[in-house]
Design an enzyme around this catalytic site. Structure first.
Site, PDB file in Angstrom:
ATOM      1  N   LYS A  17      12.705  16.790  56.081  1.00 17.43           N
ATOM      2  CA  LYS A  17      11.245  16.770  55.890  1.00 17.43           C
ATOM      3  C   LYS A  17      10.565  15.828  56.883  1.00 17.43           C
ATOM      4  CE  LYS A  17      10.486  18.150  51.076  1.00 17.43           C
ATOM      5  NZ  LYS A  17       9.763  17.788  49.831  1.00 17.43           N
ATOM      6  N   LYS A  60       8.693  27.393  49.225  1.00 18.98           N
ATOM      7  CA  LYS A  60       7.259  27.545  49.017  1.00 18.98           C
ATOM      8  C   LYS A  60       6.462  26.979  50.187  1.00 18.98           C
ATOM      9  CE  LYS A  60       7.766  25.339  44.806  1.00 18.98           C
ATOM     10  NZ  LYS A  60       8.137  24.149  44.010  1.00 18.98           N
ATOM     11  N   LYS A 120      16.521  28.300  53.998  1.00 19.75           N
ATOM     12  CA  LYS A 120      16.262  28.405  52.556  1.00 19.75           C
ATOM     13  C   LYS A 120      14.890  29.040  52.298  1.00 19.75           C
ATOM     14  CE  LYS A 120      14.821  24.703  50.272  1.00 19.75           C
ATOM     15  NZ  LYS A 120      14.654  23.478  49.469  1.00 19.75           N
TER      16      LYS A 120
HETATM   17  P1  AMP Z   1      11.409  22.543  44.501  1.00 16.36           P
HETATM   18  O1  AMP Z   1      10.605  23.778  44.685  1.00 16.36           O
HETATM   19  O2  AMP Z   1      11.895  21.990  45.815  1.00 16.36           O
HETATM   20  O3  AMP Z   1      10.781  21.537  43.609  1.00 16.36           O
HETATM   21  O4  AMP Z   1      12.738  23.012  43.760  1.00 16.36           O
HETATM   22  C1  AMP Z   1      12.811  23.174  42.354  1.00 16.36           C
HETATM   23  C2  AMP Z   1      14.151  23.746  41.948  1.00 16.36           C
HETATM   24  O5  AMP Z   1      14.330  25.052  42.519  1.00 16.36           O
HETATM   25  C3  AMP Z   1      15.357  22.924  42.402  1.00 16.36           C
HETATM   26  O6  AMP Z   1      16.354  22.977  41.396  1.00 16.36           O
HETATM   27  C4  AMP Z   1      15.808  23.640  43.639  1.00 16.36           C
HETATM   28  O7  AMP Z   1      17.178  23.447  43.905  1.00 16.36           O
HETATM   29  C5  AMP Z   1      15.524  25.081  43.265  1.00 16.36           C
HETATM   30  N1  AMP Z   1      15.295  25.888  44.472  1.00 16.36           N
HETATM   31  C6  AMP Z   1      14.262  25.755  45.347  1.00 16.36           C
HETATM   32  N2  AMP Z   1      14.380  26.641  46.356  1.00 16.36           N
HETATM   33  C7  AMP Z   1      15.517  27.347  46.119  1.00 16.36           C
HETATM   34  C8  AMP Z   1      16.195  28.410  46.798  1.00 16.36           C
HETATM   35  N3  AMP Z   1      15.721  28.935  47.936  1.00 16.36           N
HETATM   36  N4  AMP Z   1      17.342  28.880  46.252  1.00 16.36           N
HETATM   37  C9  AMP Z   1      17.833  28.368  45.090  1.00 16.36           C
HETATM   38  N5  AMP Z   1      17.244  27.365  44.413  1.00 16.36           N
HETATM   39  C10 AMP Z   1      16.100  26.857  44.909  1.00 16.36           C
END
Ligand code: AMP
Ligand code: TRP
Length: 344
Positions: A121, A207, A204
């Protein structure tokens, strides 16, 4: 290898998602779907929209408020029952930041500097990112340990942060000569623990990706979902008859994983069923499946979003329940650390 739980600690699940944008298919398959399964298994579940983590990078206030409500709606639409799970936003329970500060004093600079998510990041800009972004994983450890939670369902990308959470718990227990914090177990399971971008199978799905075509949002309508899958990057080969044949085909492998996770099948079973099929056949089948699974969630989210006051009420009620669990833990920590707590 499970470490015995400290006295007074019972099995409890905690997890969080940042309301820094809309929820994606990656959040759904990697995290949210697991959250619902754990709730339905009858374990005590605490789920948090981590707004304090979100602001480690700039968030427009109106968008943050909207994204927090939308994420809450997404959780409920996907099957989180606010009566059975505790669902709230982090900033309403101050125990998180209080314990977060104490963990800032437990964690070491060197540990934080090794976090790959920080390095990704911050990039070349590390002098100019927020101090909060560097401390992010210590607050994440506080989220979990304020509940003395024992299990944390997450996607693959959070593994290193959970190892840090274990290190913080162990160092705290050693420094203060207590057996207080449990050493948490990550739960990283299912066919899609790392959902990749639809445009680049080595990145990956996120969002924060500038290209909306790279992801499926839980707010996308059926036509948009189908169009994104139709246009997803693939290669010209048909599907092989075993997973071995997908080794160097990240985009194809990603679509197979997504199909498996949505269908509740294994990737093995999916390649078994579609062996020899062209993407011209596989993609429409995947689009139909994705629409069938996601559309009811999208519809329910839209319905819930029509009443933001009700969402705020649910988050407030969840925060009160969260507070009753976290406050005594933080008070015990203050005592362990040697803080005077004489205020009435
Ligand atoms: P975040 O959106 O970064 O707050 O992620 C929230 C949760 O979603 C965490 O447990 C991440 O590991 C999971 N997550 C986010 N993006 C992915 C992805 N592309 N594949 C699988 N899990 C994800
Ligand atoms: N860092 C997590 C992510 O971006 C979100 C998060 C914050 C979290 N606190 C947590 C996840 C506690 C699990 C437990 O995905």
């Amino acid at each position: 290898m499970t470490t015995p739980l400290p006295a007074g600690v019972t099995p409890r699940i905690f997890s969080g998602i940042q309301p820094s944008g809309g929820l994606t298919l990656g959040n759904y398959l990697g995290a949210l779907k697991r959250f619902v399964e754990k709730q339905d298994e009858g374990i005590e579940t605490v789920y948090c929209l981590v707004d304090m983590h979100a602001i480690t990078v700039w968030q427009d206030p109106a968008k943050l408020r909207h994204a927090t409500r939308e994420a809450a709606a997404g959780f409920i639409a996907a099957g989180i029952d606010p009566a059975r799970s505790i669902l709230f936003n982090q900033s309403q329970v101050t125990a998180h930041v209080e314990l977060g500060w104490i963990f800032n004093c437990v964690a070491r600079m060197g540990w934080m500097g090794r976090m790959t998510q920080f390095k990704d990041k911050a990039g070349k800009n590390s002098e100019n990112v927020s101090l909060g972004l560097f401390a992010y994983p210590a607050l994440m450890a506080a989220d979990i340990l304020a509940y003395r939670a024992t299990m944390v369902p997450v996607g693959e990308d959070q593994k290193q942060h959970l190892e840090l959470c274990r290190d913080i718990a162990i160092k705290f227990n050693n420094d203060y000569k207590v057996d207080f914090f449990p050493v948490v177990e990550p739960i990283i399971e299912g066919a899609a623990t790392r959902v990749m971008s639809l445009r680049d199978g080595t990145k990956k799905m996120s969002k924060s990706d500038p290209s909306d075509q790279s992801r499926i949002n839980l707010t996308d309508d059926a036509d948009t979902i189908a169009a994104k899958i139709r246009k997803a990057k693939t290669d010209p080969e048909p599907l092989p008859d075993s997973l071995e044949g997908l080794k160097d085909r990240p985009e194809a492998r990603n679509l197979v994983n997504i199909y498996a996770a949505l269908a509740g099948a294994t990737p093995d079973a999916v390649v078994g069923e579609y062996a020899g099929a062209q993407f011209g056949k596989f993609k429409p089948a995947l689009a139909d499946l994705a629409v069938a699974k996601l559309s009811p969630i999208t519809t329910e989210m839209t319905r819930l979003m029509a009443d933001p006051a009700e969402i705020d009420r649910i988050l407030g009620a969840g925060a009160e329940r969260a507070e009753t669990l976290a406050r005594p833990v933080v008070e015990q920590v203050y005592d362990i650390v040697g803080m005077i707590r004489s205020r009435r």
